[in-house]
Design a protein around this motif. Sequence first.
Motif, mmCIF file in Angstrom:
data_model
loop_
_atom_site.group_PDB
_atom_site.id
_atom_site.type_symbol
_atom_site.label_atom_id
_atom_site.label_comp_id
_atom_site.label_asym_id
_atom_site.label_seq_id
_atom_site.Cartn_x
_atom_site.Cartn_y
_atom_site.Cartn_z
ATOM 1 N N GLU A 149 1.778 -49.412 60.893
ATOM 2 C CA GLU A 149 1.124 -49.516 59.579
ATOM 3 C C GLU A 149 0.800 -48.191 58.940
ATOM 4 N N GLY A 150 0.826 -47.103 59.680
ATOM 5 C CA GLY A 150 0.593 -45.800 59.085
ATOM 6 C C GLY A 150 -0.878 -45.421 59.031
ATOM 7 N N ASP A 151 -1.240 -44.671 58.011
ATOM 8 C CA ASP A 151 -2.563 -44.057 57.868
ATOM 9 C C ASP A 151 -3.673 -45.106 57.814
ATOM 10 N N HIS A 152 -4.552 -45.091 58.791
ATOM 11 C CA HIS A 152 -5.648 -46.068 58.852
ATOM 12 C C HIS A 152 -6.787 -45.729 57.902
ATOM 13 N N ASP A 153 -6.736 -44.552 57.280
ATOM 14 C CA ASP A 153 -7.786 -44.195 56.318
ATOM 15 C C ASP A 153 -7.559 -44.818 54.942
ATOM 16 N N ARG A 154 -6.392 -45.391 54.727
ATOM 17 C CA ARG A 154 -6.131 -46.078 53.456
ATOM 18 C C ARG A 154 -6.952 -47.353 53.373
ATOM 19 N N PRO A 155 -7.214 -47.841 52.153
ATOM 20 C CA PRO A 155 -7.842 -49.160 52.024
ATOM 21 C C PRO A 155 -7.001 -50.209 52.748
ATOM 22 N N ILE A 156 -7.662 -51.174 53.370
ATOM 23 C CA ILE A 156 -6.986 -52.173 54.193
ATOM 24 C C ILE A 156 -5.845 -52.857 53.453
ATOM 25 N N GLN A 157 -6.051 -53.210 52.187
ATOM 26 C CA GLN A 157 -5.014 -53.935 51.471
ATOM 27 C C GLN A 157 -3.720 -53.133 51.386
ATOM 28 N N GLN A 158 -3.829 -51.791 51.349
ATOM 29 C CA GLN A 158 -2.629 -50.957 51.274
ATOM 30 C C GLN A 158 -1.825 -50.977 52.574
ATOM 31 N N TRP A 159 -2.461 -51.347 53.673
ATOM 32 C CA TRP A 159 -1.717 -51.469 54.926
ATOM 33 C C TRP A 159 -0.614 -52.520 54.790
ATOM 34 N N TYR A 160 -0.831 -53.473 53.895
ATOM 35 C CA TYR A 160 0.069 -54.622 53.769
ATOM 36 C C TYR A 160 1.046 -54.475 52.606
ATOM 37 N N ASP A 161 1.137 -53.280 52.022
ATOM 38 C CA ASP A 161 2.159 -53.034 51.008
ATOM 39 C C ASP A 161 3.546 -53.151 51.645
ATOM 40 N N ASP A 162 4.555 -53.440 50.824
ATOM 41 C CA ASP A 162 5.918 -53.523 51.338
ATOM 42 C C ASP A 162 6.334 -52.195 51.969
ATOM 43 N N VAL A 225 7.999 -64.857 61.857
ATOM 44 C CA VAL A 225 8.260 -63.617 61.121
ATOM 45 C C VAL A 225 7.442 -62.482 61.726
ATOM 46 N N GLN A 226 8.010 -61.280 61.717
ATOM 47 C CA GLN A 226 7.328 -60.133 62.302
ATOM 48 C C GLN A 226 6.340 -59.491 61.329
ATOM 49 N N TRP A 227 6.471 -59.794 60.042
ATOM 50 C CA TRP A 227 5.564 -59.202 59.050
ATOM 51 C C TRP A 227 4.370 -60.119 58.793
ATOM 52 N N HIS A 228 3.561 -59.775 57.772
ATOM 53 C CA HIS A 228 2.296 -60.480 57.515
ATOM 54 C C HIS A 228 2.267 -61.095 56.106
ATOM 55 N N PRO A 229 2.843 -62.291 55.936
ATOM 56 C CA PRO A 229 2.809 -62.932 54.623
ATOM 57 C C PRO A 229 1.413 -63.408 54.228
ATOM 58 N N GLU A 230 0.547 -63.667 55.202
ATOM 59 C CA GLU A 230 -0.790 -64.207 54.884
ATOM 60 C C GLU A 230 -1.626 -63.250 54.032
ATOM 61 N N MET A 231 -1.275 -61.951 54.055
ATOM 62 C CA MET A 231 -2.027 -60.965 53.280
ATOM 63 C C MET A 231 -1.409 -60.693 51.915
ATOM 64 N N ARG A 232 -0.351 -61.429 51.546
ATOM 65 C CA ARG A 232 0.326 -61.162 50.276
ATOM 66 C C ARG A 232 0.494 -62.424 49.436
ATOM 67 N N ILE A 233 -0.363 -63.405 49.641
ATOM 68 C CA ILE A 233 -0.184 -64.673 48.926
ATOM 69 C C ILE A 233 -0.523 -64.561 47.443
ATOM 70 N N ASP A 234 -1.173 -63.485 47.026
ATOM 71 C CA ASP A 234 -1.518 -63.328 45.609
ATOM 72 C C ASP A 234 -0.423 -62.683 44.783
ATOM 73 N N ASP A 235 0.478 -61.936 45.447
ATOM 74 C CA ASP A 235 1.420 -61.139 44.652
ATOM 75 C C ASP A 235 2.846 -61.140 45.184
ATOM 76 N N CYS A 236 3.146 -61.971 46.173
ATOM 77 C CA CYS A 236 4.477 -61.950 46.780
ATOM 78 C C CYS A 236 5.059 -63.358 46.795
ATOM 79 N N GLY A 237 6.159 -63.536 46.098
ATOM 80 C CA GLY A 237 6.791 -64.842 46.033
ATOM 81 C C GLY A 237 7.258 -65.339 47.382
ATOM 82 N N LEU A 238 7.763 -64.437 48.229
ATOM 83 C CA LEU A 238 8.231 -64.844 49.551
ATOM 84 C C LEU A 238 7.065 -65.341 50.402
ATOM 85 N N ALA A 239 5.940 -64.637 50.368
ATOM 86 C CA ALA A 239 4.768 -65.060 51.143
ATOM 87 C C ALA A 239 4.315 -66.452 50.710
ATOM 88 N N LYS A 240 4.252 -66.670 49.406
ATOM 89 C CA LYS A 240 3.860 -67.991 48.907
ATOM 90 C C LYS A 240 4.858 -69.061 49.330
#
Length: 267
Positions: A149-162, A225-240
Amino acid sequence: MSSAPIQKSLLPVVAIITDRIDLHRHPAYSVLGGYVRAVSEIAGAQPLLLPACADAIDADTLIDTLDGIVLTGSPSNIAAERYGATPLPAMTCQDPHRDAAVFGLLPALIDAGVPILGICRGFQELNVLHGGTLERAVHAQPGRLDHREGDHDRPIQQWYDDSHDIHIVPGGWLAGIAGRSAAVNSLHHQGVERLGAGLRIEATAPDGLVEAFSLANAAQFTLAVQWHPEMRIDDCGLAKAIFSEFGRACGERRATRTRASRPTFPA
């Protein structure tokens, strides 16, 4: 003359597996809110948190009650002994209680046709259950991307960016709802080393790592799936779409299950 009351249509019931944690020096069970929200709001189901406690789980009761199960992601790793590898270092986050609960319950749920959605650790659990193995440090392997996920100092929501694209294999569950490619997030250091028997690859990362699979011969919805769709239900068509299709399958199971349980009366 009063009309009969309108019967409310009941929701399908979806279990969400929890992690065993320590809370104020007490054993406790925990799940992140994103899974609850995705099951409730997108899948349209009643979330039910399932404790990671093998002794408290009765498979027959759950089969008679559940319309689906979500195997969540987790900071913990599956014990390497379960796929024939040398033990993980002692400081590695592990959850033997969840291992025992999941691996003890899943075969019965699969045989009973319960829809399953596996996410991250849940994806890995389904692979190991079917005899697959895991690479414990994907980023250290030649030619592999760094999937962490990279830098843990980022806001949590940014961890789940594409983080990268995936290639979706034609003809599978995922292709039916997503087309040929998509972008996904990436928050894992382990991944599939050898795919388990009877699993069908649904998508791969640009480095060839398996990112999604299904049970090839299962009649029910069974997607991991290896990724996290549950954190992108507001803005990701695939997650929805993933949670919507999972919810549709759970609704179909509820309809079948309740029809089968209705008493019949002689004419």
